[in-house]
Design an enzyme around this catalytic site. Structure first.
Site, PDB file in Angstrom:
ATOM      1  N   LYS A   1       0.820  -1.218   0.000  1.00 57.29           N
ATOM      2  CA  LYS A   1       0.000   0.000   0.000  1.00 57.29           C
ATOM      3  C   LYS A   1       0.856   1.271   0.000  1.00 57.29           C
ATOM      4  CE  LYS A   1      -4.161  -2.115   1.748  1.00 57.29           C
ATOM      5  NZ  LYS A   1      -3.711  -3.532   1.696  1.00 57.29           N
TER       6      LYS A   1
HETATM    7  C1  LIG Z   1      -4.330  -4.524   0.852  1.00 60.14           C
HETATM    8  C2  LIG Z   1      -3.573  -5.791   0.677  1.00 60.14           C
HETATM    9  C3  LIG Z   1      -3.966  -6.783  -0.244  1.00 60.14           C
HETATM   10  C4  LIG Z   1      -5.213  -6.652  -1.104  1.00 60.14           C
HETATM   11  O1  LIG Z   1      -5.107  -5.704  -2.098  1.00 60.14           O
HETATM   12  P1  LIG Z   1      -6.422  -5.152  -2.841  1.00 60.14           P
HETATM   13  O2  LIG Z   1      -5.950  -4.052  -3.695  1.00 60.14           O
HETATM   14  O3  LIG Z   1      -7.324  -4.682  -1.736  1.00 60.14           O
HETATM   15  O4  LIG Z   1      -7.007  -6.288  -3.591  1.00 60.14           O
HETATM   16  C5  LIG Z   1      -3.192  -7.927  -0.370  1.00 60.14           C
HETATM   17  N1  LIG Z   1      -2.100  -8.115   0.408  1.00 60.14           N
HETATM   18  C6  LIG Z   1      -1.693  -7.203   1.310  1.00 60.14           C
HETATM   19  C7  LIG Z   1      -0.505  -7.490   2.142  1.00 60.14           C
HETATM   20  C8  LIG Z   1      -2.403  -6.010   1.471  1.00 60.14           C
HETATM   21  O5  LIG Z   1      -1.992  -5.108   2.380  1.00 60.14           O
END
Ligand SMILES: *Cc1c(COP(=O)(O)O)cnc(C)c1O
Length: 496
Positions: A109
């Site tokens: 993120k």
């Molecule tokens: C947020 C997240 C996801 C999922 O991603 P999306 O864009 O919501 O599908 C997968 N793995 C980790 C470690 C995350 O922080």
């Protein structure tokens, strides 16, 4: 090019206003009315990483001038990631792992949340919005820290993060409570994640309905992944990894590549679909789920049914029943049919489920493959990938790696596969250690040290010595106190 709501094409916005508003007034998500045109693959490939971000971001958010965008990109990324190319591509066995976790909080993120604050402030400037932007977020662990790190010390903004007391890991809690920055504020709420999230939604509603911040030059906003400003930066690393494969000679320009994505809210994989729409030669987008397999069922049958048991798994960032960004896919894949999207979303709200028509399902199946993976299989994959290929996976990426094997077995004519890695193994060190050795280490910090000693893979700098950093935040409140807490912080004078 402009943006409109996925539920009503006449509810339009400029790109920068869509970034500022986050969600459309009818509850739909903002999406472009047509794909912008971008430069040729040959010329994009000659750009360096930051130029590539600038080029694609200014195509998607076209009312911010390119020169300005270049400035924002540099502010967001230079010196903030472990490597200058932000998201390295690593060969693991016959496949490739795209490491999206080399940012300031070791979560994928970071790529989007490093950029979002700068897009938000530039959008405010462009639209002559003079308000101080106050970001509110509830977090189950990862988003909160990444959002705080992104907004920390960004002028004109402040951020409040709520997390469930006793509901996040030791490491995640320490990451948040030690966050520096003159404009960050984090507070635990006595309750679970749903309580915190519901509390935040109610604050937005209450502030709007009762005009609680009227005339105070403060605008509440959210950092969650429905904001187009979070989606846009994610499109870029699909291009980047593709060009890396061409440059290393592993593929030829215009060969197709399949991407395997550990999916929760459908933001990451949707960015891949948008990259394809912009002209990147993407083959199949493989959607990997954990035991919460609502998307697997949807992609295989066309029925989205949120009325199901919620499982707490070892890949908590993918524990989700309603994948918000799927709404954007429905819009794009149905050829901008907002009426259709609106009716599906109304059904989801009223009955907890909807089923897409046969032609929509057919189009989805042509582009996507989906499969789910249990914790047990994810742990086996962590162990075998480490022992046989010498690569350490986190629990989320392990789900994707397992699904990648399944996909290849069932599709012998698959293309080169890139697995998107969304977290450092050290963010989930206790589970990763358990998967490899069978040892259960209850102390979250000790698990990091043991995993490092065992594997020799270095602990990322931001997670090292976390237990010795000073705690800078200690608020803990009842959920009924959240609104007052936010209003107090909103109007507080902050000094650097
Ligand atoms: C947020 C997240 C996801 C999922 O991603 P999306 O864009 O919501 O599908 C997968 N793995 C980790 C470690 C995350 O922080």
């Amino acid at each position: 090019m402009f943006y409109n709501s996925t539920r009503n094409v006449s509810l339009v916005s400029t790109p920068s206003m869509a970034v500022l508003k986050g969600i459309a007034d009818d509850g739909g998500l903002y999406i472009f009315n047509a794909y912008p045109t971008i430069a040729s693959l040959e010329s994009l490939m000659s750009l360096d990483t930051l130029e590539l971000y600038t080029e694609i971001l200014s195509a998607l958010i076209c009312d911010i001038p390119k020169e300005k965008m270049g400035e924002l990109v540099r502010k967001a990324y230079v010196g903030k990631f472990e490597t200058a190319d932000l998201t390295p591509l690593v060969k693991v066995g016959e496949d490739y792992v795209l490491e999206l976790f080399r940012g300031p909080t070791s979560a994928f993120k970071d790529v989007a949340l490093s950029m979002l604050p700068h897009l938000v402030t530039a959008s405010a400037q462009l639209n002559e919005v003079k308000d101080n932007i106050h970001i509110l977020t509830a977090t189950s662990g990862d988003t909160g820290k990444a959002a705080m790190a992104g907004f920390a010390d960004v002028d004109g903004t402040r951020i409040t993060v709520f997390f469930p007391k006793d509901g996040v890991s030791t490491v995640q809690q320490a990451q948040m409570l030690t966050q520096e920055g003159f404009n960050v504020c984090v507070c635990s709420v006595k309750g679970n994640f749903d309580d915190a999230q519901t509390g935040v939604k109610e604050i937005f509603k209450s502030v709007k309905e009762n005009a609680l911040l009227e005339g105070k030059n403060i605008r509440l906003s959210s950092a969650n992944s429905i904001n187009i400003g979070r989606l846009a930066p994610q499109v870029v690393y699909y291009f980047k990894s593709y060009f890396d494969l061409v440059k290393s000679g592993d593929i030829k320009l215009y060969d197709k590549v399949d991407f395997v994505v550990p999916t929760g809210n459908f933001g990451n994989i949707l960015a891949g679909y948008i990259a394809k729409g912009l002209g990147l030669p993407v083959g199949t987008l493989v959607c990997a789920s954990n035991e919460n397999d609502v998307l697997t069922e949807f992609i295989n049958t066309g029925r989205y049914d949120k009325k199901r048991t919620f499982f707490k798994t070892a890949s908590p960032s993918m524990d989700i029943l309603v994948s918000s960004n799927l709404e954007r896919l429905l819009y794009l894949i149905s050829g901008n049919d907002a009426e259709k999207v609106a009716s599906y979303m109304a059904e989801l709200g009223e009955k907890g489920e909807y089923t897409v028509d046969a032609s929509t399902l057919q189009k989805i199946k042509k582009e996507f493959y989906a499969c789910a993976c249990s914790d047990e299989d994810a742990f086996k994959t962590i162990k075998s990938t480490y022992e046989e290929k010498g690569y350490l996976l986190d629990t989320h990426t392990a789900v994707a790696m397992h699904v990648c094997e399944d996909y290849k077995k069932n599709n012998k004519d698959h293309n080169t596969c890139v697995v998107l890695s969304t977290a450092s193994p050290y963010k989930f060190a206790a589970d990763v250690l358990f998967a490899i050795t069978g040892e259960k280490e209850e102390n979250g910090f000790e698990a990091l040290n043991k995993l490092e000693t065992l594997t020799g893979v270095p602990i990322p700098k931001n997670l090292k010595g976390l237990d010795k950093k000073p705690i800078l935040h200690n608020s803990s409140i009842e959920k009924e106190e959240m609104l007052k807490f936010v209003l107090d912080y909103s109007t507080k004078e902050l000094s650097k």
